[in-house]
Design an enzyme around this catalytic site. Structure first.
Site, mmCIF file in Angstrom:
data_model
loop_
_atom_site.group_PDB
_atom_site.id
_atom_site.type_symbol
_atom_site.label_atom_id
_atom_site.label_comp_id
_atom_site.label_asym_id
_atom_site.label_seq_id
_atom_site.Cartn_x
_atom_site.Cartn_y
_atom_site.Cartn_z
ATOM 1 N N HIS A 1 -6.631 37.279 42.730
ATOM 2 C CA HIS A 1 -5.237 37.116 42.341
ATOM 3 C C HIS A 1 -4.731 35.835 42.955
ATOM 4 O O HIS A 1 -5.065 35.512 44.094
ATOM 5 C CB HIS A 1 -4.429 38.320 42.849
ATOM 6 C CG HIS A 1 -2.971 38.239 42.542
ATOM 7 N ND1 HIS A 1 -2.047 37.859 43.491
ATOM 8 C CD2 HIS A 1 -2.279 38.468 41.408
ATOM 9 C CE1 HIS A 1 -0.848 37.875 42.943
ATOM 10 N NE2 HIS A 1 -0.946 38.238 41.686
ATOM 11 N N TYR B 1 8.171 29.568 47.123
ATOM 12 C CA TYR B 1 8.477 29.893 48.513
ATOM 13 C C TYR B 1 7.240 29.765 49.404
ATOM 14 O O TYR B 1 7.353 29.739 50.623
ATOM 15 C CB TYR B 1 9.135 31.278 48.600
ATOM 16 C CG TYR B 1 8.227 32.428 48.939
ATOM 17 C CD1 TYR B 1 7.291 32.897 48.030
ATOM 18 C CD2 TYR B 1 8.305 33.048 50.183
ATOM 19 C CE1 TYR B 1 6.474 33.956 48.343
ATOM 20 C CE2 TYR B 1 7.470 34.108 50.508
ATOM 21 C CZ TYR B 1 6.566 34.553 49.587
ATOM 22 O OH TYR B 1 5.734 35.600 49.901
ATOM 23 N N ARG B 2 6.058 29.677 48.818
ATOM 24 C CA ARG B 2 4.818 29.361 49.522
ATOM 25 C C ARG B 2 3.788 29.053 48.447
ATOM 26 O O ARG B 2 3.953 29.464 47.306
ATOM 27 C CB ARG B 2 4.380 30.498 50.453
ATOM 28 C CG ARG B 2 3.598 31.628 49.853
ATOM 29 C CD ARG B 2 3.838 32.951 50.559
ATOM 30 N NE ARG B 2 2.968 33.216 51.682
ATOM 31 C CZ ARG B 2 2.854 34.420 52.285
ATOM 32 N NH1 ARG B 2 3.559 35.454 51.851
ATOM 33 N NH2 ARG B 2 2.065 34.606 53.309
ATOM 34 N N TYR C 1 -2.999 33.279 48.462
ATOM 35 C CA TYR C 1 -2.628 31.884 48.717
ATOM 36 C C TYR C 1 -3.746 31.083 49.371
ATOM 37 O O TYR C 1 -3.535 29.977 49.819
ATOM 38 C CB TYR C 1 -1.349 31.831 49.569
ATOM 39 C CG TYR C 1 -0.159 32.477 48.885
ATOM 40 C CD1 TYR C 1 0.623 31.734 47.999
ATOM 41 C CD2 TYR C 1 0.166 33.808 49.090
ATOM 42 C CE1 TYR C 1 1.702 32.311 47.346
ATOM 43 C CE2 TYR C 1 1.247 34.394 48.437
ATOM 44 C CZ TYR C 1 2.013 33.641 47.570
ATOM 45 O OH TYR C 1 3.074 34.215 46.922
ATOM 46 N N ASP D 1 3.405 44.827 52.289
ATOM 47 C CA ASP D 1 2.657 45.848 51.545
ATOM 48 C C ASP D 1 1.287 46.144 52.125
ATOM 49 O O ASP D 1 0.780 47.244 51.951
ATOM 50 C CB ASP D 1 2.503 45.398 50.085
ATOM 51 C CG ASP D 1 3.807 45.528 49.319
ATOM 52 O OD1 ASP D 1 4.265 46.668 49.144
ATOM 53 O OD2 ASP D 1 4.378 44.497 48.930
#
Lengths: 531, 531
Positions: A386, A469-470, A91, A150
């Site tokens: 990613h 959600y973000r 993000y 994770d």
């Protein structure tokens, strides 16, 4: 080396601010040049693009130093951008939304302030990583488990403030955090909830106070800098049984979701199960290899062959039960019975761990669901980046199917990438479909294509009533644009609060779409993004 | 009849506002004179004292009418005070903090908007009572249970917004509410969380959104009028076993609390157990009779004799287990084993109810923990009033013991009343000791003595770092004064928000200590209260 400047600041005024930071915190706590500052960029963003580059980094070590940082930023009108660890790479990592912001890195504010064995909670500063808190629990000989994500390198506080998911029972509905200390934009220190009473003992034990409840206001927001947080911990249970539930066909998705919802609603399953598609499940099993950006999109037959060969199915659920031996027994029976109604499915249950057997835990999924932090899943990921796109969806077979089909189609077609799905069952009624795409960081053309696809996804998903959600820095505004009910009443209310509590707009401007009055011109209009 | 006027308003200007309300809502929706308006006073406050008397009552039926009410109030600068049902009598009932306020009663906004069987939730308007939602579930043949409080006449929304406790699993940590629609002070309608996305389906399913999380900001606050709320429901479980756990001696309190905490931490006990002292347990058993204000304070020997004779012990825990048959079995065994370590204690388990046996539920505690609303415990309570004092305390034997001894001593000595304790185990780490005192409403001298004692309690408790989880109108300011960390940083922050989102200060001024700029002079200083 060109310094990236924040809006409306000259090199001289920024430099004066940095001098003041150095005078207050000591020169070693202020990073002013590369390569040190470069470490605080988005690691997956094209290296030559300074859009989200910070100008400098300050690293306070105490609450008082954070107060000083805020006061200096107000004097000089310098935009700040705060992180605990800044490891949220899908993000944007540690990078600021507004180029030229001074990053406030709290990595050196890393003390575990308290571990309470009797009441099973800890109190941490924002630089404390999952690794650090786990180590402190081990070192103190505490029989307590931490709900973790994770990856173990992130900040406990930072992850919580970003609505990050964790997987043990306290991960459901973000139940672990309780009670904050916050440095406000004016330099004031505030304690939330019962912490507002001097010497109160339930600050980190009771989720409310007297009057408006403020903790959640500091999640995904830019109203203050959190300097202390309570975290609830779980006693090690009599029995802990990690499970992998597999289903062989892609068409099993509806039954998988319905079964999980019913097990979750009746609390046979607790915590946060995660449902992987084959490609993610394979990547997990093989240490990240199949994340590779250059193998996609695979054809459906290839995916099915991989699913069959590896025995992971087209859908695989990582989940666990924790509790009294008798309770775990009854629940396992119930899970087997419910899951057996999916033809060709399997319940893989290698072993149940007793309270004293946690040292023997080896497999990554077993570690994660026992609260043992690690970095296993990002081994061998050099040059692979990613970016996430993660809408929240009702936990029904048809809603998840609709969303998955829509996402897969768009990602395979537009990004020409594999569809990676980790469907996080964050509570018993909804899930977040964490998807996105991988790319070679060094391949700028591929990087741009993936980000463009993500923006298309945000927009197309919004038309279907789906929201993230973000959101990554590069499309925070676009994601926020989707929350448009009644002419953006939500955002207007949030910005009214922003202007009142941070009139100079110094704290993380633009975070999740909320801008201070003076910088609202920086908001990227949806129209501009569409082109 | 003298009209109570709000501060700074003349009879003419108030009258003009009431005319506007009547023009917008229809004359029947505006109550302007006694006896109708008198119904909206604090039922336990001396009848001749107008301190908390409303001037009028408006009863909107739609969101649009609520918007109109707010706009008119802004034009005329009329303070409003909102309730769903206003049945919270131990804390002031429907009465406003500021005398002369216009009460906005949402009792006629009472539609159950949605019941979703698949995802187990409902959506309600603020006038919907526990009775109403239960009836709607029954009428629709839904196998869903609602987490309820002891009395069924209150508003589901109102209770939730006041941090009111309920007893089923979703009662723990106030987990049931999800997703709000709010009319803001400027008349705007806002939807929180994912509801801000048009046509979003997880508004009432996912507890956060993108950006600051606002739902809890509207709890115990005066930032908006909530017109819609989601409520999570529980599927009826295979087995439901209500329990009463008793302990024979007052000195068992520490062991009782420690045992409950460990059972709650390991999730053998879920939901919200409540621990009664003998007098409350007897009152519960006898339909409220022993609440009588003229029997106290009883001597310790009398209490012990009553405890022994009735078989309720000095401490009695109302709790339950819900779940799969095998899970309930394992948990009951564990509870028996843990409880048996308290000498002379008992586990009273009359029966386990199957999924289809809820129609057979008769005893009040069994009804409450099955979500069947009732008014059993206030039968035969004519002329008996009650005022609450309820601090939050860590769930350890010594913390609860210290607080109980301190509270009992002060209440018996100063109020000359029985110490009534309902210790609500709202989560696994803290409890709220709901105490206070009863009185004859018609005995003004007794009423004044009790309120004075409560103020002394608030102040003395504050010195010990104990704070109320909600406060009666008459000492809201004093209770709020205790939250004084860093020169009342919490209150100053809340009031900064108040001034920004409600610049005319029309919404519930003074609620839980938060005042708008124009009315801060109404705040009752601690010094004044001490005299």
């Amino acid at each position: 080396m060109t310094l990236t400047l924040p809006p409306d600041l000259t090199e001289e005024s920024l430099s004066a601010a940095l001098d003041d930071f150095a005078a207050a915190l000591g020169p070693a706590a202020v990073l002013r040049s590369d390569p040190e500052v470069r470490e605080f960029r988005d690691p997956f963003w094209p290296a030559g693009d300074d859009t989200y580059a910070p100008s400098a980094v300050v690293m306070p070590e105490t609450v008082e130093q954070v107060q000083e940082v805020v006061r200096i930023a107000n004097r000089h009108r310098v935009p700040l951008w705060t992180h605990g660890q800044g490891r949220n790479n899908g993000y944007g990592g540690p990078a600021p939304r507004v180029g030229g912001s001074v990053v406030v890195s709290l990595r050196n504010m890393n003390r575990v302030l308290e571990i309470d064995d009797e009441l099973a909670y800890a109190v941490v500063e924002p630089g404390v990583r999952w690794f650090d808190l786990y180590d402190a629990l081990q070192a103190g000989g505490h029989d307590l488990m931490l709900s973790i994500p994770d990856l173990g390198w992130g900040s406990v506080v930072g992850n919580s403030l970003d609505n990050g998911m964790t997987y043990l029972p306290y991960g459901a509905d973000f139940m672990a955090p309780c009670g904050l200390e916050v440095v406000l934009a004016n330099g004031d220190v505030m304690r939330t909830g019962m912490g507002a009473i001097p010497d109160n003992k339930v600050w980190h034990l009771y989720k409310r106070g007297l009057g408006p409840v403020l903790d959640p206001l500091f999640m995904q927001s830019n109203y203050g800098i959190v300097t202390r947080m309570g975290v609830w911990l779980m006693r090690k249970p009599e029995a802990y049984a990690p499970l992998l539930l597999t289903a062989p066909q892609d068409s099993d998705l509806e039954a998988v979701v319905e079964t999980l919802r019913e097990l979750r609603l009746e609390r046979t399953l607790e915590g946060v199960p995660i449902l992987f598609n084959t490609i993610i499940a394979a990547a997990m099993a093989e240490g990240g290899a199949a994340f590779q950006a250059d193998v996609g999109p695979m054809r459906d037959e290839e995916i099915q062959a991989m699913a069959d060969a590896m025995g992971i199915g087209r859908w695989a659920v990582r989940c666990a039960v924790w509790g009294l031996e008798g309770v775990v027994q009854a629940r396992l029976e119930r899970i087997r019975e419910a899951w057996s109604r999916i033809p060709g499915s399997a319940v893989i249950h290698e072993r149940t761990y007793g309270r004293d057997e946690h040292d023997a835990i080896e497999p990554t999924p077993d570690k994660i669901q026992a609260g043992i932090p690690n970095l296993d899943i990002i081994e061998h990921m050099d040059d692979i980046g990613h970016v996430g796109f993660s809408p929240a969806v009702p936990l029904t077979g048809r809603d998840v199917r609709d969303a998955v089909d829509f996402l897969r189609d768009l990602i395979e077609r537009e990004a020409r990438a594999n569809f990676l799905a980790g469907i996080i069952i964050g509570n018993e009624r909804s899930c977040v479909i964490v998807t996105g795409a991988s790319f070679h960081v060094s391949d700028e053309e591929q990087v741009r294509r993936v980000y463009d696809t993500m923006k298309m996804l945000v927009r197309e998903a919004g038309k279907r009533g789906l929201g993230e959600y973000r959101a990554h820095l590069d499309f925070m505004d676009l994601a926020s644009d989707q929350y448009s009910f009644n002419d953006h009443a939500y955002r207007r209310f949030c910005e009214t609060i922003k202007d009142a509590v941070d009139p100079n707009g110094i704290l993380s401007p633009g975070r999740h779409g909320i801008w201070p009055a003076g910088l609202r011109g920086e908001r990227v209009a949806e129209a501009a993004l569409s082109d």
